[in-house]
Write a protein that holds these residues in place. Structure first.
Motif, PDB file in Angstrom:
ATOM      1  N   VAL A  39       0.840  -1.190   0.000  1.00 13.58           N
ATOM      2  CA  VAL A  39       0.000   0.000   0.000  1.00 13.58           C
ATOM      3  C   VAL A  39       0.881   1.248   0.000  1.00 13.58           C
ATOM      4  O   VAL A  39       0.585   2.230  -0.680  1.00 13.58           O
ATOM      5  CB  VAL A  39      -0.958  -0.006   1.213  1.00 13.58           C
ATOM      6  N   ALA A  40       1.987   1.219   0.744  1.00 13.91           N
ATOM      7  CA  ALA A  40       2.893   2.368   0.796  1.00 13.91           C
ATOM      8  C   ALA A  40       3.445   2.699  -0.592  1.00 13.91           C
ATOM      9  O   ALA A  40       3.450   3.866  -1.001  1.00 13.91           O
ATOM     10  CB  ALA A  40       4.030   2.096   1.770  1.00 13.91           C
ATOM     11  N   GLN A  41       3.890   1.683  -1.325  1.00 12.77           N
ATOM     12  CA  GLN A  41       4.387   1.909  -2.682  1.00 12.77           C
ATOM     13  C   GLN A  41       3.280   2.435  -3.590  1.00 12.77           C
ATOM     14  O   GLN A  41       3.500   3.338  -4.390  1.00 12.77           O
ATOM     15  CB  GLN A  41       4.939   0.620  -3.282  1.00 12.77           C
ATOM     16  N   ALA A  42       2.088   1.879  -3.469  1.00 13.50           N
ATOM     17  CA  ALA A  42       0.966   2.310  -4.293  1.00 13.50           C
ATOM     18  C   ALA A  42       0.601   3.757  -3.996  1.00 13.50           C
ATOM     19  O   ALA A  42       0.345   4.543  -4.917  1.00 13.50           O
ATOM     20  CB  ALA A  42      -0.236   1.403  -4.063  1.00 13.50           C
ATOM     21  N   THR A  43       0.599   4.125  -2.732  1.00 14.90           N
ATOM     22  CA  THR A  43       0.251   5.491  -2.337  1.00 14.90           C
ATOM     23  C   THR A  43       1.214   6.494  -2.962  1.00 14.90           C
ATOM     24  O   THR A  43       0.796   7.555  -3.424  1.00 14.90           O
ATOM     25  CB  THR A  43       0.247   5.610  -0.800  1.00 14.90           C
ATOM     26  N   GLU A  44       2.491   6.152  -3.008  1.00 15.64           N
ATOM     27  CA  GLU A  44       3.481   7.028  -3.644  1.00 15.64           C
ATOM     28  C   GLU A  44       3.182   7.223  -5.129  1.00 15.64           C
ATOM     29  O   GLU A  44       3.400   8.292  -5.674  1.00 15.64           O
ATOM     30  CB  GLU A  44       4.881   6.447  -3.489  1.00 15.64           C
ATOM     31  N   LYS A  45       2.654   6.194  -5.770  1.00 10.85           N
ATOM     32  CA  LYS A  45       2.395   6.250  -7.207  1.00 10.85           C
ATOM     33  C   LYS A  45       1.094   6.978  -7.552  1.00 10.85           C
ATOM     34  O   LYS A  45       0.851   7.285  -8.709  1.00 10.85           O
ATOM     35  CB  LYS A  45       2.362   4.842  -7.786  1.00 10.85           C
ATOM     36  N   LEU A  46       0.260   7.256  -6.562  1.00  7.77           N
ATOM     37  CA  LEU A  46      -1.031   7.872  -6.836  1.00  7.77           C
ATOM     38  C   LEU A  46      -0.945   9.322  -7.292  1.00  7.77           C
ATOM     39  O   LEU A  46      -1.960   9.910  -7.663  1.00  7.77           O
ATOM     40  CB  LEU A  46      -1.954   7.759  -5.617  1.00  7.77           C
TER      41      LEU A  46
END
Length: 101
Positions: A39-46
């Motif tokens: 989720v942390a990696q995904a949040t950065e990509k948002l």
């Protein structure tokens, strides 16, 4: 919308499942695929725009794929979020719909 124009973000902590999903989507013509294993990696990509976000419901390092749905809502993004899971409980399905997935 043509599949080759759809921007996807895949969030899955199991590398084998993630690889299989990417292969499957490529077979169907999807070409703009970003990956995140948490989720942390995904949040950065948002900060980048995605048409569709496909996320695992339960991940080892983070609370759940529902955190992705919350981030999309908080940021007022127009991305469609699809939650994948091997869980078959009615509660999980209700929660997915309740959160807007």
């Amino acid at each position: 919308m043509q599949t080759e124009n759809v921007h996807l973000l895949l969030v899955e902590d199991n590398s084998r499942f993630l690889s299989e999903l990417v292969d499957w989507l490529n077979d169907y013509g999807y070409r703009h695929i970003e990956k995140a294993s948490s989720v942390a990696q995904a949040t950065e990509k948002l900060s980048d725009p995605y048409d569709v976000i496909i996320s695992d419901m339960r991940m080892e390092q983070d609370d759940s794929g529902f955190a992705i749905v919350e981030q999309v809502k908080t940021r007022n993004l127009s991305s469609v979020v699809i939650i994948l899971t091997a869980n078959d409980t009615v509660i999980d399905c209700r929660n997915a719909f309740k959160f807007g997935a």
